[in-house]
Write an enzyme that holds these catalytic residues in place. Structure first.
Site, mmCIF file in Angstrom:
data_model
loop_
_atom_site.group_PDB
_atom_site.id
_atom_site.type_symbol
_atom_site.label_atom_id
_atom_site.label_comp_id
_atom_site.label_asym_id
_atom_site.label_seq_id
_atom_site.Cartn_x
_atom_site.Cartn_y
_atom_site.Cartn_z
ATOM 1 N N GLY A 300 0.791 -1.221 0.000
ATOM 2 C CA GLY A 300 0.000 0.000 0.000
ATOM 3 C C GLY A 300 0.823 1.271 0.000
ATOM 4 O O GLY A 300 1.908 1.340 -0.584
ATOM 5 N N SER A 301 0.339 2.278 0.684
ATOM 6 C CA SER A 301 0.903 3.627 0.588
ATOM 7 C C SER A 301 2.311 3.767 1.151
ATOM 8 O O SER A 301 2.942 4.814 0.968
ATOM 9 C CB SER A 301 -0.026 4.627 1.277
ATOM 10 O OG SER A 301 -1.243 4.737 0.560
ATOM 11 N N VAL A 302 2.813 2.773 1.828
ATOM 12 C CA VAL A 302 4.223 2.811 2.232
ATOM 13 C C VAL A 302 5.107 2.994 0.996
ATOM 14 O O VAL A 302 6.161 3.637 1.055
ATOM 15 C CB VAL A 302 4.604 1.514 2.985
ATOM 16 C CG1 VAL A 302 6.118 1.362 3.075
ATOM 17 C CG2 VAL A 302 3.998 1.515 4.390
ATOM 18 N N PHE A 303 4.646 2.478 -0.142
ATOM 19 C CA PHE A 303 5.412 2.578 -1.389
ATOM 20 C C PHE A 303 5.531 4.020 -1.881
ATOM 21 O O PHE A 303 6.399 4.323 -2.700
ATOM 22 C CB PHE A 303 4.766 1.702 -2.466
ATOM 23 C CG PHE A 303 5.494 0.406 -2.699
ATOM 24 C CD1 PHE A 303 6.000 0.079 -3.943
ATOM 25 C CD2 PHE A 303 5.690 -0.486 -1.657
ATOM 26 C CE1 PHE A 303 6.672 -1.102 -4.152
ATOM 27 C CE2 PHE A 303 6.353 -1.682 -1.852
ATOM 28 C CZ PHE A 303 6.860 -1.988 -3.102
ATOM 29 N N LYS A 304 4.663 4.891 -1.411
ATOM 30 C CA LYS A 304 4.784 6.298 -1.807
ATOM 31 C C LYS A 304 6.118 6.881 -1.339
ATOM 32 O O LYS A 304 6.641 7.822 -1.957
ATOM 33 C CB LYS A 304 3.612 7.102 -1.243
ATOM 34 C CG LYS A 304 2.281 6.771 -1.915
ATOM 35 C CD LYS A 304 1.106 7.381 -1.197
ATOM 36 C CE LYS A 304 -0.201 6.923 -1.850
ATOM 37 N NZ LYS A 304 -1.394 7.266 -1.072
#
Length: 578
Positions: A300-304
């Site tokens: 999820g948004s950790v990849f941002k």
């Protein structure tokens, strides 16, 4: 009787001498005859000895050609007695695994007088020995068979009192794990033959322990303890807080990792549910998988964090760059929207703090699809993580790196990696830009630097530290703050794929954090699988469960790790130089 003087005359003496001559001659003749027969007796004696040696040789040949089970079983038993493994200890010398002595019971079927009686008596102590299969084994012509390995002293005493001919005992080394499940996934398991079959126990066999055992050099006295990088105190805290979080948020599984950002040392790694290595059968249950390294998931948004670091490092994007997030993106039948939409133009820090899918996707397209794939490769997200644990899974990658793939991957959808991969890549964002392979063994910063690889510039790393801290002050990471330790991080809330489709009611939440952000020392990653909303709350996003779990972990482990708090610090300060 009177003696006459004539008895002593010379004539009388001569007569007596002649009378005795025949007797002396006879004795001499008999002695010569006996001497003449001595070689014959020597030959007979030599023949007897030759026959005896011949019989011994024939017996040895017979034993050598006898039942294979007998010889191999006995040799295997002796090897089991001699085999040993080194103690495993944590970085502070606390015992994690050791050998203890345990009795094992065996049988010599050829010496058993009454098999039925033996079976009845043995099964009164060990019921599993009353099977038909065991009866057949005892009725065989084998010279040696194991009945049961690693029995208790009480069982040994009970069987000994039965007095069954052909039943005996051998004392073997047995692997014992004092901490039980606390570090089970790290330490692993050794079987009854002292062979490592999982975790670092298996890794050590590949480093020479198995060869030492094979050649008989692996004895208790010969092997020195093996020290791990793990801190048992930190490991206990991580596991304890994960367990409490699973209960509080009714999650089905969880992962926690703590890494030293300068050495890559694994200070703690826990995956729940786990197993007690003293009960190896538990390790075979699918739910007890080591999710930290052997499971791969959409993060999820950790990849941002990685996408923005890529954009900043490319030089095409700055912290002042702006992207329009007023409307969802529609492409190829898909719609990309923001969970908490601001519906306005956002700067890069705002994209990070508000976790904007739209802004991150547009930023990725500005950098380029090819550049994204290359960057993810460079930071270690497209390859299996290189570590000592045997249980490591390869990432699941898109079949084709298309425009839609690049956009969704920028915020952690359509690409699955292990939590350990995520943590290792996260370390590079905040330690000055160096990718360091993780290790479960002690390593200095100097040693780590020799194998480290620069993946982003130090200036970009400073910018990422600023963004992480900003998110903990103003964004979704507010619940991760710990007074005095300047925590920073990024949340990730990913819908799980069920039957090929995203299920909006099942999520995997994560929080990637580090502390203290003005001079990072340790990275902490927590993942919760399918957490539920707390009573009275509607949402169960990462900021509401994974972030507070990280906060509790850091509050407990920071003093243990010697991180001095800055109590004069304003808890809302975002001061990170870049």
């Amino acid at each position: 009787m009177s003696l006459a003087a004539s008895d002593f005359s010379p004539l009388a003496a001569s007569a007596r001498s002649r009378a005795q001559a025949p007797r002396v001659s006879a004795v001499v003749s008999r002695s010569m005859a006996e001497d003449a027969g001595t070689p014959g007796r020597v030959v007979v004696v030599m023949a007897v000895f030759a026959l005896l040696y011949g019989l011994i040789a024939l017996r040895l040949i017979d034993l050598g050609m006898s039942d294979e089970t007998s010889s191999s079983g006995y040799i295997g038993a002796q090897q089991a007695i001699l085999a040993a493994r080194p103690d495993l200890v944590d970085r502070n010398g606390e015992l994690l695994a050791t050998d203890i002595k345990a009795p094992s019971v065996y049988a010599e079927p050829r010496k058993i007088v009454d098999v039925d009686e033996a079976i009845d008596k043995l099964s009164s102590v060990l019921p599993e020995l009353g099977s038909d299969a065991m009866r057949k084994r005892l009725e065989s012509d084998a010279g040696f068979i194991w009945l049961k390995r690693e029995i208790t002293p009480l069982q040994r005493e009970a069987i000994h009192r039965l007095g069954i001919p052909g039943i005996g005992f051998l004392t073997e080394n047995r692997r014992f794990y004092p901490g039980g499940p606390t570090a089970g996934h790290i330490v692993g398991i050794a079987n009854v033959d002292e062979q490592g079959i999982a975790g670092l126990e298996k890794y050590l066999d590949g480093q020479g322990i198995a060869d030492l055992q094979h050649f008989g050099f692996a004895t208790d006295q010969a092997l020195k303890p093996v020290r791990l990088s793990m801190d048992l105190r930190v490991q206990h805290v991580v596991r304890d807080e994960l367990s409490k979080a699973m209960e509080r948020y009714k999650a089905i599984a969880s992962v926690g990792i703590v890494l030293d950002v300068h050495t890559g040392e694994v200070m703690a790694m826990s995956s729940l549910p786990d197993y007690d290595p003293n009960d190896p059968g538990e390790a075979l249950k699918p739910e007890n998988l080591n999710r930290a390294t052997a499971g791969v998931y959409e993060m999820g948004s950790v990849f941002k964090s990685f996408s923005i670091a890529m954009a900043l490092d490319s030089g095409k994007v700055t912290l002042d760059s702006k992207y329009d997030a007023t409307k969802p993106i529609r492409i190829g039948g898909f719609t990309i929207h923001d969970f908490h939409g601001t519906r306005r133009v956002l700067t890069v820090p705002e994209i990070f703090v508000h976790s904007s899918n739209i802004g991150t996707a547009k930023m990725t397209l500005d950098v380029g699809i090819d550049q994204q794939e290359k960057f993810f490769k460079r930071i270690g997200l497209l390859d299996k993580v290189d570590t000592e644990l045997p249980e490591v899974a390869a990432p699941l990658l898109p079949r084709k790196w298309s425009e839609i793939t690049a956009m969704t991957a920028s915020y952690g959808h359509g690409i699955s990696v292990s939590p350990m991969q995520t943590a290792v890549a996260g370390v590079a964002l905040i330690n000055g830009g160096m990718l360091i392979e993780p290790t479960f063994f002690p390593r200095t910063a100097t040693e780590a630097a020799k194998g480290a690889k620069r993946v982003i510039s130090k200036r970009v790393s400073d910018m990422m530290r600023y963004l992480f801290r900003l998110n903990a002050v103003e964004g979704s990471g507010r619940n991760a703050r710990v007074a005095g330790y300047m925590v920073g991080g990024k949340t990730g809330t990913a819908d799980k794929v069920v039957d090929g489709r995203y299920a909006h009611d099942r999520r995997r939440n994560s929080f990637l954090a580090a502390f203290p952000m003005d001079d990072p020392q340790y990275l902490v990653l927590v993942v919760l699988d399918e957490p539920k909303p707390e009573e009275g709350k509607y949402y169960a996003t990462a900021g509401m469960n994974a972030a507070p779990t990280v906060s509790k972990i850091i509050a407990r482990i920071a003093p243990m790790l010697g991180v001095v708090p800055h109590m004069s610090e304003d808890s809302d300060t975002t001061l990170v130089s870049y």
